[in-house]
Design an enzyme around this catalytic site. Structure first.
Site, short mmCIF file in Angstrom:
data_model
loop_
_atom_site.label_atom_id
_atom_site.label_comp_id
_atom_site.label_asym_id
_atom_site.label_seq_id
_atom_site.Cartn_x
_atom_site.Cartn_y
_atom_site.Cartn_z
N ASP A 110 53.97 -16.66 46.74
CA ASP A 110 53.87 -17.54 45.57
C ASP A 110 55.02 -17.22 44.62
O ASP A 110 55.62 -16.15 44.71
CB ASP A 110 52.53 -17.38 44.87
CG ASP A 110 52.26 -15.94 44.48
OD1 ASP A 110 51.80 -15.19 45.34
OD2 ASP A 110 52.56 -15.58 43.34
N ARG A 140 54.77 -1.45 55.76
CA ARG A 140 53.88 -2.43 55.14
C ARG A 140 54.40 -3.83 55.43
O ARG A 140 55.62 -4.08 55.34
CB ARG A 140 53.83 -2.17 53.63
CG ARG A 140 53.22 -3.27 52.83
CD ARG A 140 52.81 -2.85 51.44
NE ARG A 140 52.76 -3.97 50.52
CZ ARG A 140 51.84 -4.93 50.54
NH1 ARG A 140 50.88 -4.91 51.44
NH2 ARG A 140 51.88 -5.92 49.68
N VAL A 141 53.50 -4.73 55.81
CA VAL A 141 53.86 -6.15 55.99
C VAL A 141 52.97 -6.93 55.02
O VAL A 141 51.82 -7.25 55.32
CB VAL A 141 53.71 -6.63 57.45
CG1 VAL A 141 54.89 -6.18 58.28
CG2 VAL A 141 52.42 -6.15 58.11
N GLY A 142 53.50 -7.17 53.83
CA GLY A 142 52.65 -7.69 52.76
C GLY A 142 53.15 -8.99 52.18
O GLY A 142 54.19 -9.52 52.57
N ARG A 201 34.32 -0.75 57.46
CA ARG A 201 34.54 -1.58 56.27
C ARG A 201 35.25 -2.90 56.57
O ARG A 201 35.84 -3.52 55.68
CB ARG A 201 35.34 -0.82 55.20
CG ARG A 201 34.55 0.30 54.55
CD ARG A 201 35.37 1.06 53.55
NE ARG A 201 34.53 2.09 52.94
CZ ARG A 201 34.10 2.04 51.67
NH1 ARG A 201 34.45 1.06 50.89
NH2 ARG A 201 33.32 2.99 51.20
O1 LIG Z 1 49.06 -9.65 51.21
P1 LIG Z 1 48.88 -8.20 50.89
O2 LIG Z 1 49.50 -7.30 51.88
O3 LIG Z 1 47.43 -7.83 50.60
O4 LIG Z 1 49.71 -7.95 49.50
C1 LIG Z 1 49.53 -8.62 48.27
O5 LIG Z 1 48.38 -9.44 48.21
C2 LIG Z 1 47.33 -8.81 47.47
C3 LIG Z 1 47.02 -9.63 46.24
O6 LIG Z 1 46.63 -10.90 46.58
C4 LIG Z 1 47.84 -7.42 47.11
O7 LIG Z 1 47.41 -6.51 48.08
C5 LIG Z 1 49.34 -7.65 47.12
O8 LIG Z 1 50.14 -6.50 47.28
O1 LIG Z 2 50.38 -8.89 44.00
C1 LIG Z 2 50.73 -10.04 44.23
C2 LIG Z 2 50.85 -10.55 45.55
C3 LIG Z 2 51.24 -11.83 45.75
N1 LIG Z 2 51.52 -12.61 44.68
C4 LIG Z 2 51.41 -12.14 43.42
O2 LIG Z 2 51.66 -12.88 42.46
N2 LIG Z 2 51.02 -10.88 43.23
#
Ligand SMILES: O=P(O)(O)O[C@H]1O[C@H](CO)[C@@H](O)[C@H]1O
Ligand SMILES: O=c1cc[nH]c(=O)[nH]1
Length: 236
Positions: free
Chosen positions: A205, A87-89, A43
């Site tokens: 953001d 998690r690195v998000g 995927r």
């Molecule tokens: O940048 P990632 O890790 O995907 O995390 C954030 O970005 C995504 C949304 O744009 C959602 O998955 C949110 O949790």
């Molecule tokens: O879930 C998310 C991730 C990044 N920015 C947002 O506003 N929402």
């Protein structure tokens, strides 16, 4: 292989970083790990294993939202016996004094996901980070001279929501730092299987000021977060 991960047993390290974006996984593998191989392309959700400071570490894209990360975390734990999951998000800031590019350690999470309500029959389970991992990550941030924020994040089931500001203002009043879409699932599954988990998030953001980063930055340049997560992973 498992249903969604095309790796053999032993291909995946017992410590793993989990970005939502598979291209962030590729960036981490190519720029932070040595002796890297790709173990998953199913995927397009790339997974890699390599070494960081001589220790074996993997990185696996999880996709967006609770259902998607739940699939990968379940399979990583149950099929590949992964022990430490970080998690690195990215996230959107809800507080005025949280700035774009700041790094947040999620000590806990609030959610509108029904997942835990279904599991716990209406009781509100409180998902929590592993304390040792959080401590190692905080110390790694301090050593880099960063002022990390630690606190509650909102794991949302929707990125686009009607009347979002009303909810975000309420959450901000209750000291929720930011909004993202996966941490509750990660912490709850880690608790279920007695594993260690942490979410390290970079503010991409600002929900109040409207300030944003580019898609390129979200894929590749949140390097403080990556280094903090790798340091915490190898100390776990
Ligand atoms: O940048 P990632 O890790 O995907 O995390 C954030 O970005 C995504 C949304 O744009 C959602 O998955 C949110 O949790
Ligand atoms: O879930 C998310 C991730 C990044 N920015 C947002 O506003 N929402």
């Amino acid at each position: 292989m498992s249903v969604h991960i095309g790796a053999k047993k032993g291909d995946i390290a017992d410590k793993i970083l989990l970005p939502g974006d598979p291209l962030r996984a590729k960036h981490i593998a190519e720029n932070f790990l040595e002796n890297v191989y790709c173990y998953n392309e199913v995927r397009g959700m790339y997974g890699y294993t390599g070494t960081y400071k001589g220790k074996k570490v993997s990185v696996q894209g999880t996709g967006m939202g609770v259902p998607s990360i739940s699939i990968y975390v379940n399979e990583l734990i149950q099929e590949y016996d992964v022990q430490t999951l970080i998690r690195v998000g990215t996230c959107g800031a809800l507080q005025k004094d949280v700035r774009v590019r700041d790094v947040i350690l999620a000590s806990t999470s609030t959610t509108d996901s029904q997942m835990n309500r279904m599991v716990f029959g209406g009781i509100d389970f409180a998902p929590a980070a592993d304390f040792e991992l959080l401590k190692h990550a905080y110390e790694a941030g301090n050593e880099k001279g960063l002022k990390l924020r630690v606190g509650n994040v909102f794991t949302s089931d929707s990125f686009y929501r009607d009347n979002a500001m009303e909810l975000f203002e309420l959450l901000a009043k209750y000291n929720v730092l930011a909004v993202e879409m996966e941490t509750t699932a990660l912490y709850t599954l880690a608790a279920k299987f007695n594993r260690k988990a942490l979410s390290v998030l970079t503010v991409s953001d600002h929900v109040i000021t409207g300030e944003e980063t580019t898609a390129q930055e979200r894929q590749t340049t949140f390097n403080d977060m990556i280094e903090i997560a790798l340091e915490a992973a190898i100390q776990s």
